[in-house]
Write a protein that holds these residues in place. Structure first.
Motif, short mmCIF file in Angstrom:
data_model
loop_
_atom_site.label_atom_id
_atom_site.label_comp_id
_atom_site.label_asym_id
_atom_site.label_seq_id
_atom_site.Cartn_x
_atom_site.Cartn_y
_atom_site.Cartn_z
N ILE A 1 -0.59 1.15 -4.13
CA ILE A 1 -1.82 1.25 -3.15
C ILE A 1 -1.29 -0.05 -1.86
O ILE A 1 -1.41 -1.25 -2.21
CB ILE A 1 -2.49 1.28 -3.71
N SER A 2 -0.42 -0.40 -0.63
CA SER A 2 -0.64 -0.39 0.53
C SER A 2 -1.43 -1.13 0.41
O SER A 2 -2.83 -0.27 0.39
CB SER A 2 0.38 0.26 1.34
N ARG A 3 -1.31 -2.25 1.30
CA ARG A 3 -2.49 -3.47 2.40
C ARG A 3 -3.17 -2.03 3.76
O ARG A 3 -4.11 -2.51 3.55
CB ARG A 3 -1.84 -4.65 2.92
N GLN A 4 -2.63 -1.34 3.66
CA GLN A 4 -3.55 -0.53 4.67
C GLN A 4 -4.14 0.37 4.30
O GLN A 4 -5.57 1.11 4.53
CB GLN A 4 -1.72 -0.57 5.32
N ASP A 5 -3.23 1.19 2.99
CA ASP A 5 -4.15 1.71 2.79
C ASP A 5 -5.43 1.57 2.25
O ASP A 5 -6.28 1.95 2.31
CB ASP A 5 -4.01 3.08 1.51
N TRP A 6 -5.51 0.44 1.36
CA TRP A 6 -6.81 -0.71 0.93
C TRP A 6 -8.08 -0.69 2.65
O TRP A 6 -8.77 -0.40 2.25
CB TRP A 6 -6.40 -1.70 0.29
#
Length: 299
Positions: free
Chosen positions: A49-54
């Motif tokens: 889970i990428s930081r951007q998705d989060w």
């Protein structure tokens, strides 16, 4: 707005403040050139889970509420300054004192600091004053309200306690000996106490008064004999044996009519209002424009 309503407002701000820090600090880093979109914040097997998705998920779920709260705070501050409305430190201290003795320790700890909590209280009181500034209430009505609600303006003596509850006296005695040898009360509570909620908070149960029915009367009786920072001998309680520690004390105080008459005026005026009390009332006057268009998300 009464104590209960005020606390509901402040409790609603807790999540906002936490999310604001997490979300906007990350955005600042991203804007400064850090490669945030590729950074992983979690892995599940081979999936990441990428930081951007989060951050996108945070923005979708909470972004509007966070931004609205930030706008509301600015609107209240600037509109109050425009009308030369101020809230005294004494009023803030009174509300803070009342909240200290009525809210649970977990809610208290969710505030970044006492200063931040008081800023939230001041903002709420400024909003109340803005909404009711043109409402006149007779002295006779103010005095009648005060006479009928005197208990609201009396803060009882309150004791800030922590406790450790164990099943047997032997366990309590053992814990007491460990404390005498320098062990941390908070650490022992988290490790040994069978009362799960307070154990998670290092045994902290917040402020309690003689009228409090949540805890045994012997808690108050014992607390009265303790010095700040001291702990008791084992006490027999319903679930086993308890050790209590006095973290602090607030002496009781009764507020006079003159001290609370403005609070009463606002309370009476707010009770007469037909619309919810919120800062969105002043958005047009303040010339607010935001990412979400004309929707002010009024409740």
């Amino acid at each position: 707005m009464g104590k209960k309503q005020l606390w509901m407002v402040i409790a609603a701000l807790i999540l906002v403040n936490v999310l604001t820090i997490a979300f906007y600090q990350s955005r600042v880093k991203e804007a400064s050139g850090a490669a945030m979109s590729e950074e992983s914040v979690a892995t599940i097997g081979k999936t990441e889970i990428s930081r951007q998705d989060w951050l996108n998920e945070l923005e979708a779920k909470y972004g509007k509420d966070v931004l609205k709260e930030m706008i509301d705070q600015k609107v209240v501050t600037e509109t109050a300054a425009k009308y030369k409305i101020k809230i005294s430190d004494q009023e803030v201290e009174r509300e803070f004192r009342m909240l200290q003795t009525t809210v649970d320790p977990l809610s208290q700890k969710n505030h970044a600091s006492e200063k931040k909590w008081k800023e939230e209280i001041r903002n709420t009181l400024l909003l109340e004053e803005l909404l009711t500034r043109d409402v006149a209430v007779s002295t006779k009505e103010l005095r009648r309200y005060y006479a009928e609600n005197k208990s609201v303006f009396k803060v009882p003596t309150a004791y800030h306690l922590s406790h450790i509850i164990v099943k047997t006296k032997n366990e309590a005695t053992k814990a007491s000996k460990e404390l005498a040898h320098g062990s941390s009360f908070s650490a022992l509570a988290m490790e040994r106490s069978i009362e799960e909620f307070s154990a998670n908070e290092g045994g902290d149960i917040g402020y309690i008064t003689e009228e409090d029915e949540r805890y045994p009367k012997k808690y108050i009786e014992t607390a009265k004999r303790l010095k700040k920072g001291a702990y008791s001998k084992p006490l027999k309680v319903e679930d086993g044996y308890a050790l209590i520690k006095l973290e602090g004390k607030l002496n009781g105080k009764s507020y006079s009519f003159d001290e609370v008459k403005e609070q009463i005026r606002r309370q009476i005026a707010l009770e007469q209002m037909k619309t919810p009390a919120n800062a969105s009332t002043f958005w047009d006057e303040a010339g607010v424009e935001w990412f979400y268009g004309k929707d002010k998300n009024k409740d």
